[in-house]
Design an enzyme around this catalytic site. Structure first.
Site, PDB file in Angstrom:
ATOM      1  N   HIS A   1      -4.130   4.144   6.894  1.00  0.00           N
ATOM      2  CA  HIS A   1      -3.199   3.888   5.993  1.00  0.00           C
ATOM      3  C   HIS A   1      -1.796   4.220   6.732  1.00  0.00           C
ATOM      4  O   HIS A   1      -1.533   5.278   7.186  1.00  0.00           O
ATOM      5  CB  HIS A   1      -3.127   4.413   4.519  1.00  0.00           C
ATOM      6  CG  HIS A   1      -4.515   4.045   4.054  1.00  0.00           C
ATOM      7  ND1 HIS A   1      -4.495   3.090   2.863  1.00  0.00           N
ATOM      8  CD2 HIS A   1      -5.599   4.593   3.887  1.00  0.00           C
ATOM      9  CE1 HIS A   1      -5.693   2.963   2.467  1.00  0.00           C
ATOM     10  NE2 HIS A   1      -6.480   4.207   3.148  1.00  0.00           N
TER      11      HIS A   1
ATOM     12  N   ASP B   1       0.730  -1.119   0.096  1.00  0.00           N
ATOM     13  CA  ASP B   1       0.128   0.063  -0.028  1.00  0.00           C
ATOM     14  C   ASP B   1       0.752   1.158  -0.038  1.00  0.00           C
ATOM     15  O   ASP B   1       1.817   1.393   0.710  1.00  0.00           O
ATOM     16  CB  ASP B   1      -1.103  -0.069   1.196  1.00  0.00           C
ATOM     17  CG  ASP B   1      -1.660   1.204   1.461  1.00  0.00           C
ATOM     18  OD1 ASP B   1      -1.931   1.973   0.324  1.00  0.00           O
ATOM     19  OD2 ASP B   1      -2.116   1.352   2.531  1.00  0.00           O
TER      20      ASP B   1
END
Length: 555
Positions: A368, A195
């Site tokens: 995130h 990611d």
């Protein structure tokens, strides 16, 4: 392709959203995630944007499994369209965590797809799918049940992180399984697909658990009604809002279909605890004093049809905002949605609401990981190759630089784009021949490749309007029989300008006369000739380019 692992992103690379990746070995396929993203401002009339899965359609008989990392729309949202298009009998199995599979089942039920084989894959269990082994590895994110996926192949393991952060004090459940990540590193990880969303943010992300106390403090300062907007799938945040409401003696109402649906799923699986008697139906909001109400709503991204957007524009059937209300944005705009969010906030101020965003108080924590967490993931898993995903090109570039900083050789970092596969064999890794990729638009209930021409026409209509010109001509010689009819819609500065309309009729007559002299008699050709002449005439006079739609009728 025997002896070669092929990793083909169909979405989620060079963009944020619509994540979908194909992993191939020996002619067999596993698909990781089936996401979507929301349209940008220039995609007029488009409701959703899906990855173009033509490659899956052409190779549907090779698919052994679909694995979903977690239940956010950018990872699970396109699943109903993919299943419906490929045929539910063609997909052997869809794997995911318990909450993820429950959300997938709810989505598929809405599309009347009830025969799909959905299976919960518990953390730590390993299943076989063709030549692959599949294992979910527990990670933390802003939704329960988030996981990475380790796909074993004869050449080595490919690990997809999905969305993650290293949250040491998550709201629900244990921290990320760092020991299993380290084991993958010791076993020898072939490829890490990581990611990149927050690779541009230095340091370490805040824990989800810090949000709850700050929400409680914000609630304590509010005298009127409170509306909290967040992602409908952010089960953690909904639980924190419920706790803050309880501490401040307030009832909670859920507004927005997806919010109600996901909360019901979360409650049934034990991820959300709402005390008895605390939940109100939206229709009863007005029956309680303002200081006793908290509304949890969809619309944190300014989506056109979301509950908060409709409230902001005084168009919601059950909640009418007023001066004295406080609206709390417990989310940050996804890149590309800033304009829509700012428009919504401005409308809320116009009504007289107080607006609280993450800039004003720590009422949101990103799901995130930041740069140091990206480094930690690479250090734990020690991959031979790194392929940044889930980010625009800038963030993917920064992800690659972080990988270099912790010791991954530059030649082992592959920044690709949608449709370009990475092929790994015993000899090494290289990019393969590009495959078809792109976007599929959902317009209403239909899906398809809404062409650039259609979107251009919609933009033209929104900017400069449309002229419809009806010309009636003789079937024998093509001459004009009755005066042309001119209809204008949405053309600015035209009201009261009768002279222009008369001049336009004359231009139609002139164009028809010129066509008759050139012996143009076919209706299609004549309409094209009329369009070009009238478009030029209108631009010369108005300096605008409205859509021109000539209609020729023969008598």
């Amino acid at each position: 392709m025997s002896g070669t692992v092929r990793v083909l992103p169909l979405g989620g690379v060079g963009e944020i959203g619509k994540n979908m990746t194909v992993v191939e070995y020996d002619g067999r396929i596993v698909v990781v995630d089936c996401g979507l993203r929301f349209p940008t401002a220039e995609m007029m009339g488009i409701d959703l944007v899906l990855p173009d899965f033509t490659y899956l359609r052409e190779n549907v008989d090779k698919i052994d499994a679909i694995v979903i990392t977690h239940g956010h729309e950018d990872h699970i949202g396109s699943l109903p369209w993919v299943i419906r298009d490929l045929g539910q009998e063609k997909i052997p199995v869809v794997y995911g965590g318990q909450l993820t599979i429950a959300m997938a089942r709810s989505k598929l039920d809405e599309h009347k797809l009830r025969d799909v084989n959905l299976e919960v894959l518990p953390i730590g269990d390993v299943v076989e799918a063709g030549p692959f082994t599949l294992e979910r590895v527990h990670l933390t994110h802003s939704i329960p049940d988030a996981s990475g996926v380790a796909i074993g192949t004869p050449l080595g393991t490919v690990f997809f992180t999905g969305d993650y952060k290293f949250d040491q004090t998550p709201v629900i459940g244990p921290p990320a399984d760092m020991s299993r990540l380290a084991e993958l590193g010791r076993e020898g990880l072939l490829l890490l697909c990581g990611d990149s969303t927050n690779a541009d943010r230095p340091g370490i992300s805040d824990s989800e658990s810090i949000v709850g106390p700050h929400l409680n403090r914000v609630f304590g300062r509010c005298e009127g009604r409170i509306v909290v907007t967040c992602f409908a799938s952010n089960i953690h945040r909904v639980q924190q809002v419920v706790h803050a409401a309880e501490k401040n003696g307030r009832k909670v109402a859920l507004v927005g279909r997806s919010m109600r649906k996901n909360v019901n799923i979360g409650r049934s699986l034990g991820h959300i605890d709402i005390p008895e008697g605390m939940l109100l139906p939206p229709r009863e909001i007005d029956q309680w004093p303002d200081e006793k109400i908290v509304v949890i709503s969809t619309g944190s991204q300014g989506e056109p049809l979301s509950a908060l957007r409709r409230m902001a524009y005084r168009d919601h059937p059950q909640v009418e905002l007023k001066s004295g209300d406080t609206v709390v944005f417990s989310a940050t705009p996804i890149p590309g949605n800033e304009r829509a969010v700012n428009e919504t906030i401005d409308r809320l101020y116009h009504i007289g609401c107080t607006v609280v965003t993450a800039r004003d108080a720590p009422i949101h924590a990103s799901g995130h990981g930041y740069a140091e967490e990206v480094k930690m993931m690479i250090n734990l898993t020690r991959p031979k190759y790194v392929m940044p995903v889930h980010g625009d090109f800038k963030r993917m570039l920064l992800h690659g630089e972080l990988a270099q900083a912790v010791g991954v050789p530059e030649e082992n970092i592959f920044r690709t784009e949608n449709g370009t596969p990475l092929e790994i064999s015993a000899e090494g890794a290289k990019f393969g021949k590009p495959e078809h990729s792109g976007m599929i638009f959902v317009d209403g209930v239909d899906i398809g490749d809404v062409s650039d021409v259609a979107l251009r026409d919609r933009r033209m209509l929104s900017a400069d309007g449309i002229f419809i010109v009806v010309a009636t001509i003789s079937e024998e010689d093509g001459s004009s029989v009755v005066p042309p009819e001119v209809i204008a819609r949405g053309v600015p500065f035209l009201e009261g300008n009768d002279k222009f309309t008369d001049d336009l009729r004359e231009a139609v007559e002139d164009s028809l006369d010129a066509a008759a002299e050139q012996q143009i008699t076919e209706v299609d050709v004549l309409q094209s000739h009329l369009h070009d002449d009238l478009a030029q005439f209108i631009y010369d006079r108005l300096k605008r380019r409205p859509m021109v739609l000539p209609v020729v009728v023969e008598v």
